[in-house]
Scaffold this motif. Sequence first.
Motif, mmCIF file in Angstrom:
data_model
loop_
_atom_site.group_PDB
_atom_site.id
_atom_site.type_symbol
_atom_site.label_atom_id
_atom_site.label_comp_id
_atom_site.label_asym_id
_atom_site.label_seq_id
_atom_site.Cartn_x
_atom_site.Cartn_y
_atom_site.Cartn_z
ATOM 1 N N ARG A 4 -5.182 -12.834 3.716
ATOM 2 C CA ARG A 4 -4.574 -11.958 2.701
ATOM 3 C C ARG A 4 -3.332 -12.625 2.123
ATOM 4 O O ARG A 4 -3.100 -12.602 0.926
ATOM 5 N N CYS A 7 0.790 -1.238 0.000
ATOM 6 C CA CYS A 7 0.000 0.000 0.000
ATOM 7 C C CYS A 7 0.816 1.279 0.000
ATOM 8 O O CYS A 7 0.646 2.159 -0.833
ATOM 9 N N LEU A 43 7.147 -4.946 6.999
ATOM 10 C CA LEU A 43 5.902 -5.496 7.552
ATOM 11 C C LEU A 43 5.210 -6.390 6.525
ATOM 12 O O LEU A 43 4.703 -7.453 6.868
ATOM 13 N N GLU A 53 -2.365 -4.787 -3.619
ATOM 14 C CA GLU A 53 -3.372 -5.043 -2.570
ATOM 15 C C GLU A 53 -2.722 -5.247 -1.207
ATOM 16 O O GLU A 53 -1.713 -5.931 -1.085
ATOM 17 N N CYS A 54 -3.354 -4.684 -0.198
ATOM 18 C CA CYS A 54 -2.800 -4.693 1.157
ATOM 19 C C CYS A 54 -2.636 -6.108 1.722
ATOM 20 O O CYS A 54 -3.475 -6.981 1.523
ATOM 21 N N GLY A 96 -2.617 -6.656 4.880
ATOM 22 C CA GLY A 96 -3.260 -6.670 6.208
ATOM 23 C C GLY A 96 -2.500 -5.824 7.208
ATOM 24 O O GLY A 96 -2.995 -5.543 8.286
ATOM 25 N N SER A 97 -1.267 -5.464 6.843
ATOM 26 C CA SER A 97 -0.487 -4.507 7.615
ATOM 27 C C SER A 97 -0.520 -4.789 9.125
ATOM 28 O O SER A 97 -0.280 -5.914 9.559
ATOM 29 N N TYR A 98 -0.852 -3.778 9.914
ATOM 30 C CA TYR A 98 -0.800 -3.899 11.381
ATOM 31 C C TYR A 98 -1.934 -4.745 11.944
ATOM 32 O O TYR A 98 -1.995 -4.943 13.160
ATOM 33 N N LEU A 99 -2.827 -5.231 11.092
ATOM 34 C CA LEU A 99 -3.877 -6.112 11.607
ATOM 35 C C LEU A 99 -3.268 -7.366 12.227
ATOM 36 O O LEU A 99 -3.892 -8.046 13.023
#
Lengths: 297, 134
Positions: free
Chosen positions: A208, A150, A230, A189-190, A192-195
């Motif tokens: 994801r 992202c 990340l 497409e993300c 999920g990053s900090y999720l």
Amino acid sequence: MKIPYYPGCTLSTKAKGLDETARAAANALGIEFVELPKWTCCGAAFPLVTDDVMAMVAPTRNLIYASKEGEKLVTLCSFCYNALKRANKTVKENPEKRDKLNDFIEEKYDGGVKVVHLLEVLRDEIGFKNLRERIKKDLGGLKVAPYYGCLLLRPFDEIELDDPEDPHIFEEFLQALGCEVVNFPYKTECCGSYLSVSPETSEVVAKRTYSILSSALRNGAEAIATTCPLCHFNLDQKQDEVAAEHREFTKIPVLYFTQLLGLCMGIDEKFYHFDRHFLDPHPLLEEKGLLLGGGQG
Amino acid sequence: MEISEKRTREEFVEKVEELSGQSIFSCNQCGRCSAGCPIVTAMDLLPNQVIRLIQLGYEGKVLNSRTIWLCASCLTCDSRCPRGIDISRIMESLRAQVLRKGGDFLEISKLSLDFLILAPQQAFVSGFRKYSAY
């Protein structure tokens, strides 16, 4: 060419392979990364509410440190790049926030530093055509899927690196290294990053990872390339969980773009820190004859 | 002071608009944000439903939804919104309203030691910035 460099917190520990291959490969290309003599965490997440000026203090302070070293600041991690670049644009264009930040930090900064990503330096200053001519070893058609994620691209009006829906910079970089670029629909497409941090949301990240990696695999990828520690962590670490749930899933190594550049520039083995990866990329690199001393140059 | 549904609604919309800097009534419910959202399948409210519920003043429904915590601020919706709305800013303004009243979504004691050892720092810094008041 000397350029002030902001490594950021993760690159000093978990993502040493990103930091050290970048410095060594840049050196081999005649670019000296001069680490800022003093720096702190950039705050990672750029604040998205209008009244949160406090979260802009950290990136602004780092920009001020950078302004004393030169006109540009190069960085590698997508989070740092995003936070520093957006904070800089805010300081430059929002007088109210600029004054508030300057009052708090007791400085007079006007947003004069240009924040750049290493991919940008390679594209705009070295040139991908020139890079192609200067690599010592071709990656011999290694099928690599570029994963932008992202924050390297969005928001476009502030980042302005490449088209957020149809970017090319990563593809062109990989082509210069002799990769066969794998196009896949999930590249921006993300992950999920900090999720991944919260036990209540982290299962989304495994989903994801499955979607992103299986799409890359379907399109023929042998490896994934990323710029963000990340994204790297999420896509790399979740593969055991994904493989346990989906029997048809084949694990795939996730590499930093600078590790691929390092292989091309003949950078010493000690800089890659492959031992910090969850899935060891050695078997793939060995099979392709890409490890130091192996294969056709 | 007059207490009415109308007044509460206006206050909530005003608060969201002030914190997000976005115009809530610009949204015409085209649904592109929800169509492109990579996390949407895990959400209890679609992103465009969140906006619609704000327009209608359903403060509780929106602030108690899982959606606001599942938004990963990836900005895909922002880059595709034909009305120029930064939906991720709206989501953050909703999280802020919960967090500023002490409703932390994440506590460090809930994290496993394995995860604390393995994960990169930026995950913690960004995670706690999004999920706790600071």
